[in-house]
Each structure stands twice: as structure tokens, then as C-alpha cells.
Design a protein around this motif. Structure first.
Motif: not given
Length: 153
Positions: A36-43
Motif C-alpha cells: 500500500g502506502t508504507r514501503p518502509w514496512m519491508l524492513a
């Protein structure tokens, strides 16, 4: 009837998969949020993957320093058997969950408030890949339900 119980755990794919479920849920959440809108969650993905691998090794393959490979009960004293070490006296905690097919145990070393050992015990009957002997598993559950005067916290 003797009160001695000698429960040996065997490596189990099913127990390993049960242990990885929380980590796989975290991985699915991270991937969904990142899409969605939170690519930093891939961490979170590498953390979840590492956690899943470590828990599969510990609970499924029974490898690692804190893996419990057996339980022994003699004269009312429960002991956890660890690979390459002596048996450690333990007490079951109230956080343990007992069931006829699946038991999740939290064991605290006697006389210690720090650290705990966790076990996943699967009966071999309903699912392939159980990791305990059915007779010894039944006797352990009976002792945990009826033979304990008081469980530790």
C-alpha cells in the motif's frame, strides 16, 4: 502404577510449522502494508524471515542451545532434557496450554525467575508428524492437570 514419565521429543515438520506461524503472520502483514502506502514496512521482512527460520530449527528440528529434546518426571520433579547438557529441574507455568492433540508448555527453571523453556508437543494420532509418544504424552498431561499442586507464574 509408576509415576515416572520419560517423554522424548522427535524432530517434527508440523511442530516447526506451528512455531513459524506468528512470524509468517508478521511477514504477511509487512508485505501487505508495504504494497500500500508504507514501503518502509519491508524492513520487517528480514526480521520475520529470520525469526521463522530460527523457530523452525528450535521447535521443529530440535536444534539449538535452548531446544528441549525431552521431559523426565521422577518422584514428582519435572526435568527438561537439553542437548549436550544435564537435565534441568523445571516447573510448568500458568501460561502453558494443554490440549488432547496440541500442548504448548512454558517451563521455568526451578529457583529462577529469569528465562524459560518453551515446548510444542503434538500427538501423532490426528496429524502426521507428531513429535511425542502417545502414552507418555497422555501421562504427562494427566500429571500436569492433576498432579500439580500449584503452578508458578
Amino acid at each position: 502404577m509408576s509415576s515416572r514419565i520419560d517423554l522424548r521429543l522427535s524432530p517434527s515438520v508440523s511442530a516447526g510449522l506451528i512455531a513459524t506461524l506468528p512470524w509468517l503472520a508478521l511477514l504477511a502483514f509487512a508485505l501487505t502494508a508495504a504494497a500500500g502506502t508504507r514501503p518502509w514496512m519491508l524492513a520487517l521482512a528480514p526480521v520475520a524471515g529470520a525469526g521463522a527460520i530460527l523457530h523452525y530449527r528450535r521447535f521443529g528440528l530440535l536444534r539449538g542451545k535452548r531446544s528441549v529434546t525431552g521431559l523426565a518426571l521422577e518422584a514428582g520433579k519435572l526435568q527438561a532434557i537439553l542437548p549436550g547438557r544435564e537435565a534441568i529441574p523445571v516447573q510448568p507455568c500458568r501460561a502453558s496450554r494443554l490440549g488432547p492433540m496440541l500442548t504448548l508448555l512454558k517451563l521455568r527453571p526451578t529457583g529462577s525467575r529469569l528465562g524459560a523453556y518453551y515446548l510444542i508437543l503434538l500427538a501423532p494420532e490426528p496429524w502426521p508428524g507428531g513429535n511425542v509418544c502417545p502414552d507418555q504424552f497422555r501421562r504427562l498431561r494427566q500429571w500436569l492437570r492433576l498432579g500439580q499442586s500449584q503452578l508458578s507464574n
